[in-house]
Scaffold this motif. Structure first.
Motif, short mmCIF file in Angstrom:
data_model
loop_
_atom_site.label_atom_id
_atom_site.label_comp_id
_atom_site.label_asym_id
_atom_site.label_seq_id
_atom_site.Cartn_x
_atom_site.Cartn_y
_atom_site.Cartn_z
N LYS A 12 38.99 34.56 40.51
CA LYS A 12 38.92 35.48 39.37
C LYS A 12 38.11 36.70 39.80
O LYS A 12 36.90 36.64 40.00
N LEU A 13 38.80 37.82 39.96
CA LEU A 13 38.18 39.05 40.44
C LEU A 13 37.36 39.73 39.36
O LEU A 13 36.25 40.21 39.60
N SER A 14 37.91 39.78 38.15
CA SER A 14 37.23 40.47 37.05
C SER A 14 37.81 39.98 35.73
O SER A 14 38.92 39.46 35.67
N SER A 15 37.03 40.18 34.68
CA SER A 15 37.52 39.87 33.33
C SER A 15 36.75 40.71 32.34
O SER A 15 35.62 41.14 32.60
N VAL A 16 37.37 40.96 31.20
CA VAL A 16 36.70 41.68 30.12
C VAL A 16 37.23 41.14 28.80
O VAL A 16 38.43 40.87 28.66
N ARG A 17 36.34 40.97 27.83
CA ARG A 17 36.68 40.36 26.54
C ARG A 17 36.16 41.24 25.41
O ARG A 17 35.04 41.74 25.45
N MET A 18 36.99 41.45 24.40
CA MET A 18 36.56 42.10 23.16
C MET A 18 37.19 41.32 22.00
O MET A 18 38.38 41.45 21.74
N GLN A 19 36.38 40.47 21.39
CA GLN A 19 36.88 39.58 20.33
C GLN A 19 38.12 38.84 20.80
O GLN A 19 38.05 38.05 21.72
N GLY A 20 39.28 39.10 20.20
CA GLY A 20 40.48 38.35 20.57
C GLY A 20 41.22 38.88 21.77
O GLY A 20 42.20 38.28 22.22
N LEU A 21 40.79 40.01 22.33
CA LEU A 21 41.44 40.60 23.50
C LEU A 21 40.77 40.12 24.78
O LEU A 21 39.54 40.20 24.91
N LEU A 22 41.56 39.64 25.73
CA LEU A 22 41.02 39.13 26.98
C LEU A 22 41.91 39.60 28.13
O LEU A 22 43.13 39.48 28.06
N LEU A 23 41.28 40.14 29.16
CA LEU A 23 42.00 40.58 30.36
C LEU A 23 41.39 39.88 31.57
O LEU A 23 40.18 39.96 31.81
N LEU A 24 42.24 39.17 32.32
CA LEU A 24 41.81 38.41 33.50
C LEU A 24 42.58 38.92 34.72
O LEU A 24 43.79 39.16 34.64
N ILE A 25 41.88 39.04 35.84
CA ILE A 25 42.53 39.46 37.08
C ILE A 25 42.16 38.47 38.19
O ILE A 25 40.98 38.23 38.44
N PHE A 26 43.18 37.90 38.81
CA PHE A 26 43.01 36.96 39.92
C PHE A 26 43.65 37.56 41.16
O PHE A 26 44.70 38.19 41.09
N VAL A 27 43.03 37.31 42.33
CA VAL A 27 43.53 37.90 43.56
C VAL A 27 43.36 36.90 44.70
O VAL A 27 42.46 36.05 44.69
N LYS A 28 44.23 37.00 45.69
CA LYS A 28 44.11 36.19 46.89
C LYS A 28 42.82 36.54 47.64
O LYS A 28 42.42 37.70 47.72
N HIS A 29 42.19 35.51 48.25
CA HIS A 29 40.93 35.71 48.96
C HIS A 29 41.00 36.85 49.98
O HIS A 29 40.08 37.65 50.11
N ALA A 30 42.11 36.91 50.71
CA ALA A 30 42.21 37.85 51.83
C ALA A 30 42.07 39.30 51.41
O ALA A 30 41.69 40.15 52.22
N HIS A 31 42.37 39.60 50.14
CA HIS A 31 42.33 40.99 49.69
C HIS A 31 40.95 41.42 49.18
O HIS A 31 40.74 42.62 48.93
N LEU A 32 40.04 40.49 49.02
CA LEU A 32 38.74 40.81 48.41
C LEU A 32 38.01 41.96 49.09
O LEU A 32 37.47 42.85 48.40
N PRO A 33 37.94 42.02 50.42
CA PRO A 33 37.19 43.13 51.04
C PRO A 33 37.79 44.50 50.82
O PRO A 33 37.14 45.51 51.10
N PHE A 34 39.03 44.56 50.33
CA PHE A 34 39.71 45.84 50.17
C PHE A 34 39.83 46.26 48.71
O PHE A 34 40.56 47.19 48.39
N ILE A 35 39.12 45.54 47.84
CA ILE A 35 39.09 45.88 46.42
C ILE A 35 37.66 46.24 46.06
O ILE A 35 36.75 45.41 46.16
N ARG A 36 37.46 47.47 45.65
CA ARG A 36 36.11 47.98 45.43
C ARG A 36 36.04 48.76 44.12
O ARG A 36 37.04 48.98 43.45
#
Length: 546
Positions: A164-188
């Motif tokens: 799970k790279l990132s998530s944000v919640r506002m009451q009933g709204l939820l956004l989740l982002i998942f990414v493969k391990h190999a891409h982590l160093p290239f996401i900033r």
């Protein structure tokens, strides 16, 4: 001096080679200076085009020869374009939007996430939910702990190598982002934001939640929205989305949503099918004549009129309207209200047009957009019946010219690891890494769920034991190493960038020969040896003062 004939000029053009161009007297001095400065193939191509253009001037009166030269140039550019595209990064993105109607997760999401797909592996999952249970007791619990939906998707995806790279919640709204391990160093540069639009901006039952990031050096923004309901509220929906687009992420130099190179807009957008009666709509659906309804879809109509929507693209609506269904069925609303079916759940995207931006500034773009998007699938999933909405997914192929190709940190374990002795980690950092006393290296199981899911960690400054120009070493105590052994990863977390900037290859830790003490869960043992932990990082200007 008389100019050559058309035939002579054409023969001269055909006989030109790159060596000819570079040796041409009129271009030689410029070519030499460019070569000494490390000129690229693109600049060499410009030289050849310039020489060919001189030939075209002489043969422009001869249509047959002119067409042949043009055809040859087209082929050359196609070949060159393919050569450049070979160096581009392909990235597979699977995006989900689902109004879950306060329900709990279903027993299985294999088809929703295309987990049995025979196609290319998905690199990133983006999951946007609306109407997640936000009763006060549930919401307070979710603030302290991960909510049931986040836990559910982490349980499904972490064994497959996604974090799970990132998530944000506002009451009933939820956004989740998942990414493969190999891409982590290239996401900033990951940032989140939420915008309330309910009750004139004071209540978060409606609005948008957003995550933005830099992916291989390109700016991408994801916006999950829940807009006002009911047929008559089209203008309110448009006004609310405009307000969401005007928001600004916190941080210096972060572009607005519309200024990102790629923007995805999705959610329960609540646009309806205007004018047609319920019987005509249902009859068209039953006969799969969806195109009859497209022109009266409120979002399609708005895209033709509203300037801020015209650059948004969407795949064809070749699936049934996704609202409103009886629960646990594929039957449209049979209640007294008998809501008219509508495509409320949508996925759109917008690629920033660099050519248009450059022309507005009086410049000529040197190359095509560095990001391209291809929609490979846009479907609904009728088998899911936990709410009155059906989920919608979009699968995309992104092609990017990588602006970031090397991780900021390269790290690896030194020697054999076991809980029988202290262990060493070796790492090297790029000069541009904005290092901090709060940076740490975490030891994770290969199936770790998120950045806080570490087994133990080492502060890169406090636990450093050696340093040279090219490499540094930190240690971990034997007492912190899992005694059961297994397969693990090392990750370097940058406090200033708030992201993982380096990740090791998986490696084995040998099981300990000493029996594990009873009564103390192994995952808790590492906490016994640390005076502070990464979750507390950033609370002071100087961690050394703790």
């Amino acid at each position: 001096m008389a100019s050559p004939s058309s035939e002579d000029a054409f023969e001269h053009c055909q006989g030109l080679s790159l060596a000819d161009v570079e040796s041409a007297p009129s271009l030689r001095s410029r070519s030499a200076s460019l070569s000494s400065a490390g000129s690229s193939g693109r600049l060499q191509l410009r030289h050849r085009v310039a020489q060919l253009m001189a030939c075209v001037e002489d043969i422009s009166s001869d249509d047959e020869i002119h067409e042949e030269v043009s055809r040859t140039l087209d082929e050359a550019f196609l070949i060159w374009g393919r050569k450049l595209k070979d160096k581009w990064q392909e990235f597979r993105l699977h995006l989900v939007t689902w109004n879950v109607g306060t329900a709990s997760p279903p027993p299985d999401v294999t088809s929703l996430l295309q987990l049995n797909s025979l196609g290319p592996t998905t690199d990133m999952y983006v999951i946007g939910l609306q109407e997640v249970n936000s009763k006060i007791t549930n919401f307070l619990s979710d603030l302290a702990f991960d909510d049931p939906w986040s836990i559910f998707f982490m349980t499904v995806l972490s064994p497959l190598g996604y974090i799970k790279l990132s998530s944000v919640r506002m009451q009933g709204l939820l956004l989740l982002i998942f990414v493969k391990h190999a891409h982590l160093p290239f996401i900033r540069d990951i940032h989140t934001h939420y915008t309330r639009t309910g009750l004139y901006g004071y209540w978060g039952n409606k609005g948008g939640v957003s995550v933005r990031m830099s992916l291989f050096g390109h700016t991408i923004c994801f916006m999950n929205c829940h807009l006002p309901a009911h047929m008559e509220n089209t203008e309110q929906r448009l006004d609310d989305f405009e307000k969401i687009l005007e928001m600004q992420f916190e941080g210096e130099g972060i572009p607005s949503p519309l200024d990102h190179e790629l923007l995805f807009w999705f959610g329960d957008l609540n646009f309806r099918i205007a004018d047609y009666g319920i019987h005509f709509v249902r009859e068209s659906i039953n006969n799969k004549r969806f195109s009859l309804l497209w022109e009266k879809d409120q979002l399609n109509m708005a895209k033709k009129k509203e300037a801020f929507l015209k650059e948004f693209k969407e795949g064809p609506l070749q699936f049934k309207p996704t609202y409103k269904f009886d629960l646990d069925s594929e039957v449209y609303d049979t209640s007294e209200k008998k809501r008219k079916p509508a495509w409320t759940d949508r996925i759109l995207w917008k690629v920033k047009n660099l050519s248009e931006a450059a022309s507005k500034e009086g410049e000529f773009p040197e190359e095509e957009n560095p990001v391209s998007v291809t929609l490979t699938s846009y479907v609904s999933h009728m088998s899911y019946g936990i709410s009155d909405h059906k989920p919608v997914t979009g699968t995309f192929k992104l092609e990017m010219k990588p602006l970031v190709s090397d991780p900021l940190v390269v790290l690896n374990p030194e020697g054999d690891w076991s809980a029988e002795h202290d262990v060493l980690i070796s790492y090297s950092a790029a000069p541009e890494l904005p290092s901090s006393a709060w940076d740490w290296i975490g030891l994770f199981q290969v199936t770790f769920r998120h950045v806080k899911d570490y087994i133990t960690y080492a502060w890169v400054e406090d636990d450093e034991i050696s340093s040279s120009r090219n490499s540094k070493q930190v240690y971990m105590s034997a007492s912190e190493i899992p005694k059961m052994g297994g397969e693990f990863l090392l990750c370097y977390f940058s406090n200033n960038l708030q992201s993982i900037v380096g990740i090791s290859e998986p490696f084995q830790i040998q099981p300990s020969q000493t029996p594990v003490a009873k009564g103390v869960p192994e995952e808790e043992s590492s906490w016994l040896h640390k005076p502070d932990n990464p979750e507390s990082a950033g609370g002071s200007e100087n961690r050394k003062d703790i």
